[in-house]
Design a protein around this motif. Structure first.
Motif, PDB file in Angstrom:
ATOM      1  N   GLY A  17     -30.907  -9.107   3.462  1.00 30.41           N
ATOM      2  CA  GLY A  17     -29.956 -10.190   3.276  1.00 30.41           C
ATOM      3  C   GLY A  17     -30.593 -11.391   2.609  1.00 30.41           C
ATOM      4  O   GLY A  17     -31.783 -11.419   2.312  1.00 30.41           O
ATOM      5  N   ASP A  19     -30.202 -15.907   2.701  1.00 32.66           N
ATOM      6  CA  ASP A  19     -29.598 -17.039   3.397  1.00 32.66           C
ATOM      7  C   ASP A  19     -29.095 -18.071   2.401  1.00 32.66           C
ATOM      8  O   ASP A  19     -29.238 -17.912   1.192  1.00 32.66           O
ATOM      9  N   GLU A  62     -32.085 -18.223  13.070  1.00 27.81           N
ATOM     10  CA  GLU A  62     -31.624 -16.860  13.330  1.00 27.81           C
ATOM     11  C   GLU A  62     -32.434 -15.842  12.519  1.00 27.81           C
ATOM     12  O   GLU A  62     -32.799 -14.783  13.021  1.00 27.81           O
ATOM     13  N   TRP A  63     -32.732 -16.191  11.258  1.00 29.78           N
ATOM     14  CA  TRP A  63     -33.534 -15.293  10.424  1.00 29.78           C
ATOM     15  C   TRP A  63     -34.974 -15.251  10.918  1.00 29.78           C
ATOM     16  O   TRP A  63     -35.623 -14.204  10.889  1.00 29.78           O
ATOM     17  N   TRP A  66     -35.176 -12.868  13.708  1.00 28.68           N
ATOM     18  CA  TRP A  66     -35.132 -11.494  13.233  1.00 28.68           C
ATOM     19  C   TRP A  66     -36.488 -11.075  12.675  1.00 28.68           C
ATOM     20  O   TRP A  66     -36.985  -9.980  12.968  1.00 28.68           O
ATOM     21  N   ASP A  73     -30.824  -6.986  15.206  1.00 27.21           N
ATOM     22  CA  ASP A  73     -30.027  -6.975  13.978  1.00 27.21           C
ATOM     23  C   ASP A  73     -30.167  -8.297  13.227  1.00 27.21           C
ATOM     24  O   ASP A  73     -30.299  -9.359  13.842  1.00 27.21           O
ATOM     25  N   PRO A  75     -29.033 -11.655  11.254  1.00 28.56           N
ATOM     26  CA  PRO A  75     -27.875 -12.520  11.511  1.00 28.56           C
ATOM     27  C   PRO A  75     -26.848 -12.459  10.388  1.00 28.56           C
ATOM     28  O   PRO A  75     -27.173 -12.131   9.244  1.00 28.56           O
ATOM     29  N   THR A  76     -25.637 -12.803  10.746  1.00 27.49           N
ATOM     30  CA  THR A  76     -24.575 -12.878   9.739  1.00 27.49           C
ATOM     31  C   THR A  76     -24.412 -14.327   9.295  1.00 27.49           C
ATOM     32  O   THR A  76     -24.836 -15.259   9.984  1.00 27.49           O
ATOM     33  N   ASP A  77     -23.787 -14.515   8.146  1.00 29.36           N
ATOM     34  CA  ASP A  77     -23.540 -15.876   7.651  1.00 29.36           C
ATOM     35  C   ASP A  77     -22.650 -16.654   8.605  1.00 29.36           C
ATOM     36  O   ASP A  77     -22.860 -17.849   8.823  1.00 29.36           O
ATOM     37  N   ALA A  78     -21.662 -15.988   9.178  1.00 29.30           N
ATOM     38  CA  ALA A  78     -20.754 -16.663  10.108  1.00 29.30           C
ATOM     39  C   ALA A  78     -21.511 -17.156  11.340  1.00 29.30           C
ATOM     40  O   ALA A  78     -21.266 -18.270  11.821  1.00 29.30           O
ATOM     41  N   GLU A  79     -22.442 -16.359  11.831  1.00 31.65           N
ATOM     42  CA  GLU A  79     -23.228 -16.750  12.999  1.00 31.65           C
ATOM     43  C   GLU A  79     -24.102 -17.965  12.684  1.00 31.65           C
ATOM     44  O   GLU A  79     -24.199 -18.897  13.481  1.00 31.65           O
ATOM     45  N   LYS A  81     -23.591 -20.263  10.338  1.00 32.32           N
ATOM     46  CA  LYS A  81     -22.739 -21.445  10.165  1.00 32.32           C
ATOM     47  C   LYS A  81     -22.240 -21.970  11.505  1.00 32.32           C
ATOM     48  O   LYS A  81     -22.187 -23.180  11.718  1.00 32.32           O
TER      49      LYS A  81
END
Length: 157
Positions: A17, A19, A62-63, A66, A73, A75-79, A81
């Motif tokens: 991913g 960021d 979050e990254w 990870w 897993d 992180p997602t962009d929504a998490e 934000k």
């Protein structure tokens, strides 16, 4: 033959991913070398700039979690934000509480319920009684008058 050559060159990193700061994140999966040795999987980040010196805030928390293996897993962009909004909300609430506390403290000072803190008075350095208005007639050092033979230590009891 191709697999052996690939094992000698090294594993391919898998893109995981990116960021909002432009950092790209990769994972090198766990693998076995051509000699049978197990290699642990690795996670890494590539900066969009030429330098690789990361400082606080260059990677979202979050990254970083990870990469360090504290989460399974990515992180997602929504998490990310959502967590950034929570941080900003906490900072805003902290400023509001501090402002209310300062108002209450000033009100208590004005009503005489609490004494105001005494102003700080600089009395000088330990070797000088006052560095603001030094007295030229006062000796501030004993370097010129000290005699080692004039001093004797006290007796121990």
């Amino acid at each position: 033959m191709f697999n052996r050559l690939k094992a000698l060159v090294g594993p391919a990193k898998r893109f995981v991913g990116v960021d909002h700061l432009g950092n790209k994140y990769y994972e090198i999966p766990e693998r076995t070398t051509i000699f049978g040795a197990k290699r642990k999987g690795r996670r890494l980040a590539e900066s969009p700039t030429a330098t690789m010196d990361y400082e606080l805030g260059d990677i979202p928390l979050e990254w970083e979690a990870w990469i360090r293996g504290r989460r399974k897993d990515p992180p997602t962009d929504a998490e990310i934000k959502k967590n950034e909004r929570m941080i900003l909300l906490k900072q805003e609430r902290g400023r509001e509480v501090e402002a209310r506390d300062m108002e209450l403290q000033q009100q208590e000072y004005d009503e005489g319920l609490v004494a105001k803190p005494a102003p700080k008075v600089h009395t000088g350095h330990a070797s000088s009684p006052s560095y603001q208005n030094p007295d030229p007639g006062q000796e501030t050092s004993t370097g010129g008058t000290f005699q080692p033979s004039a001093w004797t230590p006290g007796k121990k009891s």
